[in-house]
Every structure is written in C-alpha cells, then in structure tokens.
Enzyme design. Sequence first.
Site, PDB file in Angstrom:
ATOM      1  N   ASP A   1      48.302  40.699  36.763  1.00  0.00           N
ATOM      2  CA  ASP A   1      46.946  41.179  36.483  1.00  0.00           C
ATOM      3  C   ASP A   1      46.473  40.509  35.190  1.00  0.00           C
ATOM      4  O   ASP A   1      46.926  40.854  34.099  1.00  0.00           O
ATOM      5  CB  ASP A   1      46.923  42.699  36.312  1.00  0.00           C
ATOM      6  CG  ASP A   1      47.077  43.453  37.628  1.00  0.00           C
ATOM      7  OD1 ASP A   1      47.508  42.833  38.632  1.00  0.00           O
ATOM      8  OD2 ASP A   1      46.777  44.662  37.654  1.00  0.00           O
TER       9      ASP A   1
ATOM     10  N   LYS B   1      40.615  45.986  43.058  1.00  0.00           N
ATOM     11  CA  LYS B   1      41.427  47.026  42.423  1.00  0.00           C
ATOM     12  C   LYS B   1      40.569  47.866  41.488  1.00  0.00           C
ATOM     13  O   LYS B   1      39.925  47.342  40.583  1.00  0.00           O
ATOM     14  CB  LYS B   1      42.592  46.399  41.652  1.00  0.00           C
ATOM     15  CG  LYS B   1      43.483  47.430  40.938  1.00  0.00           C
ATOM     16  CD  LYS B   1      44.712  46.770  40.319  1.00  0.00           C
ATOM     17  CE  LYS B   1      45.520  47.744  39.474  1.00  0.00           C
ATOM     18  NZ  LYS B   1      46.741  47.129  38.905  1.00  0.00           N
TER      19      LYS B   1
ATOM     20  N   LYS C   1      39.711  43.027  39.723  1.00  0.00           N
ATOM     21  CA  LYS C   1      40.063  44.349  39.198  1.00  0.00           C
ATOM     22  C   LYS C   1      39.023  44.783  38.175  1.00  0.00           C
ATOM     23  O   LYS C   1      38.588  43.981  37.356  1.00  0.00           O
ATOM     24  CB  LYS C   1      41.465  44.272  38.581  1.00  0.00           C
ATOM     25  CG  LYS C   1      41.950  45.531  37.875  1.00  0.00           C
ATOM     26  CD  LYS C   1      43.371  45.326  37.334  1.00  0.00           C
ATOM     27  CE  LYS C   1      43.818  46.466  36.433  1.00  0.00           C
ATOM     28  NZ  LYS C   1      45.191  46.259  35.899  1.00  0.00           N
TER      29      LYS C   1
END
Length: 220
Positions: A89, A180, A151
Amino acid sequence: MKLNKYIDHTLLKQDAKKKQIDSLLSEAREYGFASVCVNPTWVEHAKKGLEGTDVKVCTVVGFPLGATTSAVKAFETKEAIQNGADEIDMVINVGALKSGNLALVESDIRAVVEASGDKLVKVIIEACLLTDQEKVVVCQLAQKAGADCVKTSTGFSTGGATIADVTLMRETVGSDMGVKAAGGARSYADALAFVEAGATRIGTSAGVAILKGELADGDY
C-alpha cells in the site's frame, strides 16, 4: 457475503508493541481476513506468524506522507517483498499532485509497481486532502501506471473513507481495479455500505468488532 475476506486487518500505529502485533496475527488466523496490514518493520514477523494460512501480509510504502522520493519508495517495496510482503500500500506524492506535476505522480506510482513484480499494489490517494477532480485524475494515473487498486486514506490525515469517495473512485476506475476503503468502517453496516459502493477491500483496525456486529472505537 464473506465480509472477512474484504478486510485488511490493520495495525499501523507507531507505538505498536510485539504483543499487539501477535494479537493482530492471532485474530487474522482465527477470522481468516484477507490480509494483515503492518508497518515494514513487522513484515518478517507477520509472515512467520501467518505460515500455513491464506492470510496475506500487506505493508505500507512512503507512509504516511508520500513525500519520500520514488527511488526510496522502490527500495522500500523491494525490501518489504524480500521480507515476505504479499501486498504493497503506497502513498502518492500528494504535493506533486497539488502542484499539477502529474508526470511525477504517475512515475512515482510506476516505480513502485515495477519494483513490486507480481505483488499487489494499492495506491493511497489521501482523498481527504483532494478535490473531486484531483481524486479522478490520480485514480486515472494509478490505473495508467499499472497499479492494482486505489485506496482512500492513510488513516493519519484529516479524514478516512467516505461512501462518496468510494463511489467516485469506483466510477473512475471501472471494474478493472480494486478500491480500498480505509479508516471509515466502524460497524458491520459501515463495512457493508462500503462494499455496496464498490469497495473490494476495507482497511480497518476494527475487523473483529465489525464481524461480531459491535460498534468499534478508534479512528481506523
């Protein structure tokens, strides 16, 4: 719906102790979450603690500000994977986006994608700091750079995921990428609403409480 498989069970606090990480891993084994998300220093420990399960090890790169150089982010990515990370991430260069330097934003993402090999890359856009137009642009850049997922948030800025942001991000990337939602789910109903809005992953420290139908405390 197996909501547990949407959850990245998360502990990214800077003062996290080994016993807290061990508790996170134990819960992940028990509930079968999609992944645990931990800081890079814990990746190797997490990998060992999850042997024999299908729970992935996720870690963060350029976290939480996104203001390190692309070379540093690429190195972080390679080292994390060597230590056992399955998913990365990464945080975008928010300042570059705000300055209109889209080429740098894209090349920064691409550097991590290329360093990741076949591992999953999620791009944290820090939506709470962006206009809707900037959210659309950076999602398009992440898609162009070959990332797997966008995300919403780090959980360390001014706000977490919102339904509006998840909806916009899903509309922007279509069905080709994951989305996400991070830092906004405090209950089962919250998590379900994010999934219905288009989220394929939910980043939260409250995964156990969510699955138990409880209202969780905290901000991530």
